[in-house]
Scaffold this motif. Structure first.
Motif, PDB file in Angstrom:
ATOM      1  N   TRP A  62       0.781  -1.302  -0.001  1.00 25.24           N
ATOM      2  CA  TRP A  62      -0.070   0.069   0.111  1.00 25.24           C
ATOM      3  C   TRP A  62       0.916   1.419  -0.129  1.00 25.24           C
ATOM      4  CZ3 TRP A  62      -5.101  -0.251  -0.925  1.00 25.24           C
ATOM      5  CH2 TRP A  62      -5.655  -1.581  -0.642  1.00 25.24           C
ATOM      6  N   ASP A  70      -4.845   6.525  -1.310  1.00 25.29           N
ATOM      7  CA  ASP A  70      -4.058   5.022  -1.334  1.00 25.29           C
ATOM      8  C   ASP A  70      -4.144   4.393  -2.611  1.00 25.29           C
ATOM      9  OD1 ASP A  70      -3.897   5.501   1.543  1.00 25.29           O
ATOM     10  OD2 ASP A  70      -5.692   4.396   2.145  1.00 25.29           O
ATOM     11  N   PHE A  72      -2.781   0.584  -4.584  1.00 30.18           N
ATOM     12  CA  PHE A  72      -2.080  -0.825  -4.109  1.00 30.18           C
ATOM     13  C   PHE A  72      -1.015  -1.012  -5.225  1.00 30.18           C
ATOM     14  CE2 PHE A  72      -1.281  -5.431  -3.944  1.00 30.18           C
ATOM     15  CZ  PHE A  72      -1.110  -5.590  -2.720  1.00 30.18           C
TER      16      PHE A  72
END
Length: 733
Positions: A62, A70, A72
């Protein structure tokens, strides 16, 4: 331990078809450590060939993006066919399988639910239970599904090698259900037969599969790759004695083994030895054949009688001179006479030396005699300029020879020659060996051929040194123009270009600040003390100087930045970003595709696309974009063209392009960043070419020392070819 994430791929926001880099939304099954686990998650990283609706199992970490929150970041991934009804609906509705759009996807999933994919795979006949799907459509869906299955397996196998989805499709199209077996047992074959799969990719696959470093398949493919690499540097031939150590170093192999494999490749006709002696030149067959075709075609045209009507050449030159209301110089008259009196001739000279005057007079004479005249140039802009200067109709070589997209060749060729009495080719220095072969083969035996070009410019982007080799062979009389005859004789663009060409390193009029630039001078040097300062001043010329002091120039449409290199602060890539933000900033709600392309952006076509009728170097602009499917519409020379997501690797921002890409074109305003950091590219012919692209204004932005370095460096790399010898041998026979 890396973080893990699993879920259904909902939306692809950006996909780079070349390397598979993807920005997408994932609906996670769960997202450990996130309070809003049910919300969509942004994932970034390599995901070649994935489709909406697939279930992805990801490994990564992350990260927090300052603008987008945010994300990934993907390190590794696995894909599964969707199992949920929602996933299947998304998957089939993505357009993946021809014959199933969103409407039919919904109908099929409504009928079969979670069992849908098994039905398509194992019981395709049951699809006819869905209203609107008959026998033919069901069979087509089953066939498309099977093709997708094979392609999917290939993509999964190749995902670790950075092979794009586009290339995977090519592999499956070429080998069908046998694709994976060929990849695993004959990876070097794929490199030979699939354009875009290079030796390096095939080599990574082969080494991972256990192929020996000195196995004959590897060495053979590596030798071919070595010659292809040399061709990218411009060489069509290389002495065998030079090829051995070059290939040995490239492959980290024993030179003795390389020598043995070269001999084997020659025996198999995969390589062609040319020239006598103990160290013959070695060529790839494609270049040997192309050079042979050029030599034979030139000899055929030169030896045949002229098909022109009787022309009293001296009287024709006098007539043209009277119509032009000027007196031709002795060299100009001689060039005109040679073109009319010789089947093959060459006219060469720098800017302002009178080439245009000769061409205009020649076209008028031929028209008066009712001859069929064809005018051509390698690029669209060069053809347009040729048409404007002669008053005739000019085309690109590709349009002249009528490209056949289905066959990948030209319909105008040796068997079906050009219906012409006289072909004039401008910007002949840009001719590479393969294009030149196609062109001269199409010239009828009784026609005349005039090659016009500037031998002091950069050589062709493709392999070869065609114009210089033809001149050196002696097959055609050559007129070299060297005196400036252009009316605006004091043009600094013209005089500076000639000074550079003669090695005169004196700096043009120079200032240290944009505010000091003079509106009336057509060439100026703006000093910069760092790459950052250089980039900032390039932008400032467009955003401050031109709008204030030269308002008739459009900073986007009329200005072209020509950089020596792609990388670096003052390179093509960064200057494009800087100029895009300055000239076409992203406003609230503005949509983009491919991560950067916006409506109003300036575009360059990077590859020939015969289906669209677009060619390498064509300049256009973005009309509209569709972020949902990653497509855009662009305007090139007044024609609208649609670009699907898979086409976007063929275009790039064009506020700044390389000097090499600018060959054959002219622009109202040219800006050239020139720094010592560009030392690897600083050559006299590069600077000369850049300056001569400017029609009204040229700004050099950079360091005076870099100017001196470029002017002093006249030793451009010599290209090894065998064309001159082939022409000369034919003349002796």
């Amino acid at each position: 331990m890396p973080d893990t994430l699993k879920g259904v791929l909902e939306r692809i926001k950006f996909l780079n078809e070349e390397n598979g880099y993807t920005i997408a939304d994932l609906r996670p099954d769960s997202a450990p450590g996130r309070r809003d686990a049910a919300a969509l998650v942004t994932i970034v990283g390599p995901l070649p060939g994935v489709q909406c609706g697939e279930t992805l199992a990801l490994e990564g970490s992350w990260e927090r993006h300052p603008q987008h929150g945010d994300q990934f970041k993907i390190v590794a991934w696995k894909s599964e066919l969707p199992a949920s009804v929602h996933g299947i609906r998304r998957y089939l509705g993505s357009g993946l399988v021809p014959g199933i759009g969103k409407v039919y996807a919904n109908k099929i999933v409504d009928k079969f639910g979670a069992d849908t994919l098994r039905v398509i795979s194992e019981q395709a006949g049951r699809l006819r239970e869905v209203p609107g799907i008959g026998r033919q459509r069901a069979a087509a869906i089953r066939e498309a599904w099977e093709a997708q299955r094979v392609q999917r397996e290939v993509m999964i196998f190749l995902q670790t090698y950075g092979v794009s989805a586009k290339l995977c499709t090519k592999i499956v199209t070429r080998y069908g259900a046998d694709a994976q077996r060929v990849l695993k047992t004959q990876p070097y074959r794929v490199a030979r037969e699939i354009e875009g799969i290079g030796f390096k990719t095939a080599d990574r696959i082969a080494i991972n599969l256990g192929f020996a470093n000195d196995s004959p398949p590897r060495l053979d493919a590596g030798i071919i790759y070595a010659l292809e690499t040399l061709a990218e540097e411009g060489h069509t031939a290389i002495p065998e004695g030079d090829l051995e150590p070059y290939a040995a170093e490239l492959l980290q192999a024993d030179p003795t083994r390389i020598r043995a494999r070269i001999a084997a490749l020659v025996k198999e006709h995969a390589l062609v030895p040319d020239g006598p002696g103990d160290d013959p030149l070695v060529q790839l067959p494609v270049y040997s054949e192309a050079e042979t075709k050029i030599a034979k075609s030139l000899q055929r045209v030169a030896r045949n009688r002229s098909g022109l009507p009787a022309i009293k050449i001296d009287a024709a030159v006098a007539w043209a001179q009277e119509r032009a209301h000027i007196e031709f110089s002795p060299l100009q008259s001689e060039g005109l006479k040679r073109a009319l009196g010789s089947k093959v001739s060459v006219l060469t000279g720098g800017p302002g030396t009178g080439k245009t005057t000769i061409l205009r007079a020649l076209v008028e004479i031929l028209r008066a005699k009712k001859c069929r005249v064809h005018l051509a140039a390698p690029t669209g802009r060069a053809a347009q300029r040729l048409a404007e200067s002669t008053g005739g109709y000019a085309q690109t070589i590709h349009r002249l020879l009528k490209i056949d997209p289905a066959q990948g060749g030209f319909t105008i060729n040796e068997a079906h020659p050009l219906p012409t009495d006289f072909l004039i080719l401008d910007e002949a220095s840009m001719l590479d060996t393969r294009l030149a072969a196609s062109l001269v083969q199409a010239v009828p035996s009784r026609a005349h051929l005039l090659l016009v070009g500037d031998t002091d410019q950069l050589p062709s982007v493709g392999a070869g040194n065609v114009l210089k080799d033809i001149i050196a062979s002696g097959i055609a009389p050559v007129t070299r123009l060297s005196v400036i005859y252009r009316q605006e004789k004091q043009s600094l663009i013209v005089t500076t270009a000639h000074a550079v060409n003669q090695g005169d390193g004196r700096l043009p009029p120079a200032v240290s600040d944009v505010s000091q630039l003079a509106p009336h001078l057509d060439l100026q040097f703006l000093m910069a003390d760092s790459p950052e300062d250089c980039a900032a001043k390039v932008v400032e010329i467009c955003t401050k100087f031109l709008p204030a002091k030269a308002r008739h120039f459009d900073p986007v449409g009329d200005v072209q930045v020509l950089a020596p290199m792609h990388k670096g602060v003052a390179g093509v890539q960064n200057l494009n970003r800087e100029m895009q933000e300055a000239l076409n900033p992203r406003k609230g709600g503005m949509r983009t595709v491919a991560g950067e392309l916006r409506p109003g952006d300036k575009l360059i076509q990077l590859r020939n696309n015969y289906d669209k009728g677009l060619f390498n170097g064509d300049i256009g602009n973005v009309v509209s974009v569709n972020p949902q499917d990653g497509s855009l519409v662009a305007n090139f020379d007044g024609k609208r063209h649609d670009f699907e997501r898979g086409d976007l690797s063929d275009v790039a921002l064009a506020y700044s392009i390389s000097i090499h890409k600018s060959q054959g074109s002219e622009y109202p305003v040219v800006i050239i960043p020139l720094l010592k950091a560009h030392f690897m590219m600083l050559q006299r012919n590069l600077l000369y070419t850049g300056i001569t692209r400017g029609r009204k204004r040229v700004f050099i932005v950079g360091e005076p020392a870099a100017w001196g370095m470029a002017v002093r460096n006249a030793e451009s790399k010599q290209r090894r070819t065998h064309l001159r010898e082939k022409i000369a041998a034919g003349m002796e026979s």
